[in-house]
Design an enzyme around this catalytic site. Structure first.
Site, PDB file in Angstrom:
ATOM      1  N   GLU A  44      42.794  38.977  26.741  1.00 18.70           N
ATOM      2  CA  GLU A  44      44.165  38.889  27.252  1.00 18.70           C
ATOM      3  C   GLU A  44      44.297  40.037  28.232  1.00 18.70           C
ATOM      4  OE1 GLU A  44      47.991  40.211  27.579  1.00 18.70           O
ATOM      5  OE2 GLU A  44      47.858  40.236  25.389  1.00 18.70           O
TER       6      GLU A  44
ATOM      7  N   CYS B  86      52.896  43.133  29.156  1.00 16.12           N
ATOM      8  CA  CYS B  86      51.990  42.339  29.988  1.00 16.12           C
ATOM      9  C   CYS B  86      52.628  41.070  30.515  1.00 16.12           C
ATOM     10  CB  CYS B  86      50.720  42.003  29.206  1.00 16.12           C
ATOM     11  SG  CYS B  86      51.021  41.152  27.643  1.00 16.12           S
TER      12      CYS B  86
END
Length: 490
Positions: free
Chosen positions: A261, A295
């Protein structure tokens, strides 16, 4: 402003600070330590053991030794340990929030949200542990029975970032345990206290010795060297694209299972037909959580040109209500960034845009903040030139960077003009338009008319250079399972 209190000092002093290996907390080789800094005032919160390459190897040895027995542990037993961990985390959610706000600097309301969110991964995967299934078929040719069986992938190496000290570990540890894998974790050196506390919680919940190791270190290379060991069977990493790709290349030498990720550059598309109050309210959840250090936080606000001024006025009205201060101060609604390095990164992006001609509003800190704190003001940028770095660089700070468009086609072109594809946000009251945008944007996750996106019951992950694999949801446990085909005569 309050940065510490007797309650917080007592809590921090009670936390484990050693390497968690084979069910116990240990000093690092040579007694090496690293300082955990409070970004709210620059003070040292704690000194923790700083693992060496030998310490990381010792942690790996412990999980390798435990792997076979743990893989054979009944799924119900694994499930009950995860469920117990969930219950302990819920019971201690306020302590968790204080720990996270102290080491990350994030305001308590956001840390309380993460405490609840992170705990939910243990409840979700407690339920998924007993749902691992296989398949039984007959070959179409009529000459074989086919059994499809799922087995744990084996020892896992996990590397987690600093911005979600609990949840990023929970999204990896919980499914690994549920699947029957052992796991060694390197938490970020900025925020290791939460992960060490989580290790203590899992031990209290009954996790057998050796199933989990936690090795903080000041040297990422000392930990990533574990990927050269053929006993490791999976890498799971959350962090920057550059580092993730380097680790994936290293992992490929032993054909490891890899889930990544990585970075994001999320668009936030506001159509003229959107409910602008809804779109402005959603900025609070989507952008301001953790002072923008998320994020999936929107990086590029793309607003249809004829509603830009109205939208920005509504956004500024809401942002003016935020109170900046030390993360553990009950009055604060957003705190400092994670450190002076992060402040400098955000400042450089904003200054570059302004020098090139962008219009800046807000952008002032109040008086009275701790002098050594890593604070950055909420800032709105508009009329940003195309060549500004902020268009292509993840901001990770409380900056609203606004551009305009005139058609759906143009909005999609701008939204997709990035190598990243983690998250996106779409606002339109026209269902057809909303779906056209949601389906057309190249991202692993899209929120429509809302700012909150993550859910433990949903798959989390990106496309393009934002990574591969999924965490959470039904898909999350599959990342820790191998598929085996067994053929029998009919």
């Amino acid at each position: 402003m309050t940065t510490t209190s007797p309650q917080l000092t007592e809590l921090i002093d009670s936390l484990p600070t050693g390497l968690f290996i084979d069910g116990q907390f240990h000093d690092a080789e040579g007694g090496k330590t690293l300082d955990v800094i409070n970004p709210s005032d620059g003070s040292v919160l704690a000194k923790i053991a700083a693992g060496s390459a030998a310490d990381a190897r010792r942690g790996l040895d412990s999980i390798v030794k435990a792997q076979k027995k743990w893989a054979k542990t009944p799924a119900r037993e694994r499930s009950e340990i995860l469920r117990k961990a969930f219950e302990i985390l819920v019971e201690r959610s306020e302590a968790l929030a204080l720990i996270m706000s102290a080491e990350l600097g994030r305001a308590l309301p956001d840390s309380r949200g993460e405490a609840a969110y992170g705990a939910e991964f243990f409840r979700w995967f407690a339920e998924e542990a007993v749902r691992i299934s296989g398949d039984y078929r007959h070959s179409p040719s009529g000459n074989a029975r086919m059994i499809v069986h799922h087995q744990p992938v084996g020892p896992v190496v996990a590397i987690t970032p600093w911005n979600f000290p609990l949840a990023m570990g929970a999204r990896k540890i919980a499914p690994a345990i549920a699947a029957g894998c052992t796991i060694i974790v390197k938490p970020a050196s900025k925020t290791p206290l939460t992960m060490l506390y989580l290790a203590q919680v899992l031990k209290e919940a009954g996790l057998p010795d050796g199933v989990l190791a936690v090795v903080p270190t000041a040297s990422a290379r000392d930990f990533s060297a574990l990927l050269d060991d053929p006993r490791v069977r999976k890498l799971t990493f959350t962090g920057s694209t550059e580092v993730g790709q380097m680790l994936a290349a290293q992992a490929a030498q032993h054909s490891l299972n890899v889930s990544l990720e990585l970075g994001g550059n999320a668009p936030y598309v506001v159509m003229a037909d959107a409910d602008l109050d809804v779109a402005a309210d959603a900025v609070v959840a989507a952008k301001m959580r953790g002072a923008g250090q998320v994020c999936i936080a929107p990086n590029r606000f793309l607003v249809e040109e004829n509603v830009k001024d109205e939208f920005l006025a509504k956004v500024e009205e809401r942002l003016q209500k935020f109170v900046v201060g030390p993360g553990t101060d009950p009055k604060s609604t957003y705190g400092p960034l994670s450190g002076d390095d992060q402040v400098e990164t955000v400042r450089e992006l904003v200054d570059d845009a302004v020098v090139l001609g962008a219009t800046k509003s807000m952008g002032q800190l109040p008086d009275g903040l701790p002098a050594q704190g890593s604070y950055y003001p909420i800032t709105i940028l508009s009329d940003i030139p195309a060549e500004a770095k902020i268009h292509s660089t993840e901001i990770f700070g409380p900056v609203i960077a606004v551009s305009t468009f005139s058609t759906v086609k143009e909005a999609l072109e701008i939204a997709n003009d990035t190598p990243f594809g983690l998250a996106a946000y779409v606002f339109s009251e026209n269902l057809s338009t909303a779906l056209e945008l949601a389906e057309g944007i190249e991202a692993g996750m899209v929120a429509v008319n809302k700012g909150a996106l993550s859910d433990p019951a949903a798959p989390f992950g990106g496309v393009k250079e934002s990574g591969n694999g999924r965490e959470g949801g039904f898909e999350g446990i599959e990342e820790y399972l191998e598929t085996k085909f067994i053929s029998l005569p009919l």
